[in-house]
Design an enzyme around this catalytic site. Sequence first.
Site, short mmCIF file in Angstrom:
data_model
loop_
_atom_site.label_atom_id
_atom_site.label_comp_id
_atom_site.label_asym_id
_atom_site.label_seq_id
_atom_site.Cartn_x
_atom_site.Cartn_y
_atom_site.Cartn_z
CG ASP A 1 18.95 -25.98 -46.43
OD1 ASP A 1 19.70 -25.62 -45.51
OD2 ASP A 1 19.11 -27.04 -47.07
CD GLU B 1 20.66 -25.35 -41.89
OE1 GLU B 1 19.76 -26.09 -42.32
OE2 GLU B 1 21.88 -25.59 -42.04
CG ASP C 1 19.63 -28.80 -50.83
OD1 ASP C 1 20.64 -28.37 -50.29
OD2 ASP C 1 19.61 -29.80 -51.58
#
Lengths: 176, 176
Positions: free
Chosen positions: A7, A68, A141
């Site tokens: 992330d 991501e 996260d």
Amino acid sequence: MRVLGVDPGLTRCGVGVVEGVAGRPLTMIGVGVVRTPADADLGHRLVAVEQGIEQWLDEHRPEFVAVERVFSQQNVRTVMGTAQASAVAMLCAARRGIPVALHTPSEVKAAVTGSGRADKAQVGAMVTRLLRLSAPPKPADAADALALAICHIWRAPAQNRLQQAVALHTSKGRTA
Amino acid sequence: MRVLGVDPGLTRCGVGVVEGVAGRPLTMIGVGVVRTPADADLGHRLVAVEQGIEQWLDEHRPEFVAVERVFSQQNVRTVMGTAQASAVAMLCAARRGIPVALHTPSEVKAAVTGSGRADKAQVGAMVTRLLRLSAPPKPADAADALALAICHIWRAPAQNRLQQAVALHTSKGRTA
């Protein structure tokens, strides 16, 4: 398959390694956050992200890296840092010949909760359940990185089938 | 001082090396473009940008790297690739301990043409004149990279004076 989910972020870059195959219970291999000081200059922050990702790749030897996908429509203030951190993660993986896949936030949410509009708490709760953890990983996260890895494991067979179907269709078209 | 200017991009990343000091004639040491195939996957494109930048750093040993500052307000389709290529350039420099400076497109245009709203042709014409070249460097990304390096050489003394003034003011404040 063993997947490192990332992330991306400059202040906090979530990282999580999950092992398993679709349809079987999944195992968390590791989870954490790569942090860089907000007062350091951008070049040094990117070097710190690189060192952190390299360490995770060295230690856990994932076969895939799922990052991501960053959209420029997001918060203008943070999107550039996110794009830059994601570039470093993709670079580290590609340099080692590890395939990189990008998944959008809504694909990840839909994969783990059934809804592309789920909130952070719901994602954290499902990650906890799917990996049989005693508590949701903190910060968010870190949980998101695990969700990315889970999403990749579950989406990969579908993506492979799609690619096979396309390949088959193309070869049929050629021979017809 | 010897500066590598980088006009970041995934398809075409302009690179140009200029040597000189403010107030003296400048010398172009090298100019070129690092290209990556549009049909390659993003990870491999970033690796290709890294290899290209590393080659320029190896060959020309710049003391500073000047990269165009990317704004998220730019064209949504290209801004992510630009941000990612710029991250790779900053990473390569910072990893070697070379200071990285960011300059906005209007700072660069103002530095070389006197107007922050100059067009590409005007920037190309001034780069050609300032470096005493026989023709404007092509493509525009290459000329922009040289303009970035020139901008850095000319702005650096002002930035240094500003930093010295701030440092002096701070130390005076402490001793007062």
